[in-house]
Design a protein around this motif. Structure first.
Motif: not given
Length: 326
Positions: A25-34
């Protein structure tokens, strides 16, 4: 970039899976919606308290925490993880991480949160009893096309235990698992055999730390990824020091997460119907199994489901370290 919605009951393997997702997530490879906290290994409000603390410890502040649906009184009373597993875990969280289970941090309501994201595309990581998501599948038709993975796991206790030889998602909430199989058009189940080659212990922790050295020494790797990796290794070591089960531990939900994100690991899967009992037993349907199972315990049948039945342990170990950093 993939959007991902996580459902968790905050056990040790859930926490580890979420740690890897945080790095992605912090590397912007995925986005954790919640992160939706469902009743399971930890129940409300303990699950909310712990996941909030873990995000804070890892300095991640942009992910909503959502309260999942509560268990029915019967399930909460009769379908629980053994207390001899839960109490040492909670004790460890209090002593090592100063978790205050009496002070509930802010969280979002599930229905309100879903209204915000209902028009977005995402994949679903089900590493908890499938209670909240099964309700969403019934209510929102377009959710039924979302790709998802669910770990159903296998728990074998002694004959006198209230926790039978069962798959835990079926035992804790059989109706939730049934509805998931009935309504989801892209259900994927990770079966118990998938984890046969992935036992986890302190020797394995040493292996992970050794393999991580090349990333830790690389100045191009984000500092926060290194921080989260070290926090996670420390967490797993604390867990092993306080865990009464001394054999057969596996990172069940990390494997489920990696299969969802399609990381390269040798694997096998089959597409078949699954027989589900109210007692928590599950069995893949065969020509002879349906009659035999129904004669002994009433079964409910889901749609044809993709079932992962094996994964290569060496591939998993390599991916486990890599995905904290790449």
């Amino acid at each position: 970039m993939k959007n991902i919605l996580v459902f968790t009951d905050c056990d040790f393997d859930d926490t580890t899976a979420i740690s890897v997702l945080l790095c992605q997530h912090i590397q912007r490879k995925i986005n954790i919606l919640g992160i939706v906290c469902d009743d399971g290994f930890l129940t409300f409000p303990d699950n909310i308290c712990w996941i909030s603390k873990w995000l804070s410890l890892n300095k991640v502040y942009d992910i909503p925490i959502i309260k999942g649906l509560s268990s029915t009184p019967y399930l909460l009373q009769e379908r629980q993880f053994p207390k001899k597993w839960v109490f040492p875990y909670k004790k460890m969280l209090v002593e090592k991480y100063n978790v205050d289970f009496q002070e509930v941090p802010p969280f979002e309501d599930l229905e309100i949160f879903v209204e915000k994201i209902k028009n977005r595309s995402f994949i679903v990581n089900l590493i908890a009893p499938i209670r909240s998501y099964s309700k969403l599948l019934r209510k929102y038709c377009h959710f039924r096309n979302m790709r998802s993975n669910a770990s159903i796991g296998n728990i074998i206790e002694d004959a006198m235990s209230s926790f039978p030889d069962s798959t835990y998602n079926a035992f804790l909430d059989p109706d939730g698992l049934r509805d998931y199989l009935l309504f989801s058009k892209s259900a994927n189940l990770v079966l118990n055999t998938t984890y046969n080659d992935t036992t986890f212990d302190k020797r394995k922790l040493d292996l992970y730390r050794e393999r991580a050295k090349k990333y830790i020494l690389n100045p191009d790797i984000p500092v926060q990824s290194k921080f989260i990796f070290n926090k996670t290794m420390q967490f797993l070591e604390n867990f092993l020091d306080n865990e009464p089960r001394d054999t057969g531990l596996k990172l069940w939900d990390v494997i489920t997460t990696f299969l969802l994100l399609e990381y390269p690991m040798q694997q096998k899967s089959i597409c078949q119907k699954l027989l589900i009992s109210w007692t928590g037993k599950t069995q893949i349907e065969s020509k002879n199994s349906y009659k035999n199972c129904c004669d002994s315990i009433g079964k409910k049948i889901g749609n044809n489901t993709n079932c992962f039945v094996s994964v290569n342990g060496k591939d998993f170990d390599e991916q486990f370290v890599m995905r904290f950093f790449e």
